[in-house]
Design an enzyme around this catalytic site. Sequence first.
Site, PDB file in Angstrom:
ATOM      1  N   LYS A  63      -9.423   1.922  -1.683  1.00 31.75           N
ATOM      2  CA  LYS A  63      -9.632   1.180  -0.423  1.00 31.75           C
ATOM      3  C   LYS A  63     -11.018   1.479   0.163  1.00 31.75           C
ATOM      4  O   LYS A  63     -11.355   2.641   0.424  1.00 31.75           O
ATOM      5  CB  LYS A  63      -8.525   1.587   0.549  1.00 31.75           C
ATOM      6  CG  LYS A  63      -8.500   0.871   1.882  1.00 31.75           C
ATOM      7  CD  LYS A  63      -7.267   1.339   2.672  1.00 31.75           C
ATOM      8  CE  LYS A  63      -7.045   0.571   3.940  1.00 31.75           C
ATOM      9  NZ  LYS A  63      -5.782   0.979   4.620  1.00 31.75           N
ATOM     10  N   CYS A  92      -4.995  -3.330   2.290  1.00 33.20           N
ATOM     11  CA  CYS A  92      -4.738  -3.477   3.720  1.00 33.20           C
ATOM     12  C   CYS A  92      -5.963  -3.761   4.594  1.00 33.20           C
ATOM     13  O   CYS A  92      -6.416  -4.882   4.634  1.00 33.20           O
ATOM     14  CB  CYS A  92      -3.955  -2.282   4.230  1.00 33.20           C
ATOM     15  SG  CYS A  92      -2.972  -2.728   5.692  1.00 33.20           S
ATOM     16  N   GLU A 112       0.858  -1.199   0.000  1.00 29.93           N
ATOM     17  CA  GLU A 112       0.000   0.000   0.000  1.00 29.93           C
ATOM     18  C   GLU A 112       0.898   1.256   0.000  1.00 29.93           C
ATOM     19  O   GLU A 112       1.963   1.256   0.625  1.00 29.93           O
ATOM     20  CB  GLU A 112      -0.821  -0.073   1.302  1.00 29.93           C
ATOM     21  CG  GLU A 112      -1.758   1.059   1.594  1.00 29.93           C
ATOM     22  CD  GLU A 112      -2.425   0.838   2.982  1.00 29.93           C
ATOM     23  OE1 GLU A 112      -1.955  -0.004   3.773  1.00 29.93           O
ATOM     24  OE2 GLU A 112      -3.433   1.521   3.247  1.00 29.93           O
TER      25      GLU A 112
HETATM   26  C1  ACM Z   1      -3.815  -0.402   7.202  1.00 30.40           C
HETATM   27  O1  ACM Z   1      -4.946  -0.495   6.718  1.00 30.40           O
HETATM   28  N1  ACM Z   1      -2.846   0.236   6.573  1.00 30.40           N
HETATM   29  C2  ACM Z   1      -3.505  -1.031   8.496  1.00 30.40           C
END
Ligand code: ACM
Length: 279
Positions: free
Chosen positions: A122, A155, A52
């Site tokens: 995300k 993530c 990420e």
């Molecule tokens: C995250 O979502 N970077 C822990």
Amino acid sequence: MSITQNNKQNSSDKTVIGYYQSKPVQFSAKHNIDDFHKQLNKVKADLIVTPELLTSGYLFENKQQLLDNALPEDSAIFDDIRIMAKQSNCSLIVGLPIKKQDKIYNSVVAVTPDGKQTIYNKVHLFDNEKKIFTPGDYFTTFNLPNGTTVGLLVCFDWIFPESFRILALMKADIICLSANLVLPYCQRAMITRSIENSTYIIAANRVGTETIPEQNLSLTFTGGSQITDPRGNILINSDQIETGIKTVQIDPKTAHNKMITQNNHVLLDRRDEIYKNYL
Ligand code: ACM
């Protein structure tokens, strides 16, 4: 009872997949992409996933600092990634912050060697990310040139089983999690996510520590990138400090077999008509 199997004819039985476990330099997009390029030149693969926010690093003092480091979709960095995918004949999934009008997303861009680009933002933002990023509002997949379907996640999406289930229902053979993990649970959870969806999972994480002294904030990233197969076996992994690309050869068609016993299919045995009474 007849079971509908996911019979995609084209998927090659020899597909090399991998991850780049990195230690990015904060706010140095060009440097971090060049580093990735150097590592990519050392391997021959069909699909490589980065952590990420590879281009920027993870911690931002405030929204303005994120805005200064977020990339518009016409940024030259996207051209660099397209050139890398073409020259290496490898599909790349790269984590980066994208700005669109007044919104900033924590995104991955997937680029195939022919230059086709797919963006995922995300959906599940983690902790302080909620103060500076806009959450995404869709899930998406793309196809490798050999027909393998690849799902995209970032993530903290990992803690929601729905993220993986939805991508499995969208016929993903490989689910790619581009991560900056700080909690110690995800790698173990990915074993279960692989089994319950019968998919490969590439979890690409980073290493190193970032701090914001003024806010008394310090995060250490847990490395431990790994690839699991549809039965939850760990095919390759990394430790908590090493960096570089690791690859493994797989047969993506293994993920088409969703039978857990002769009579149990992990997707078709679901009982939506019952679940919906509780959702
Ligand atoms: C995250 O979502 N970077 C822990």
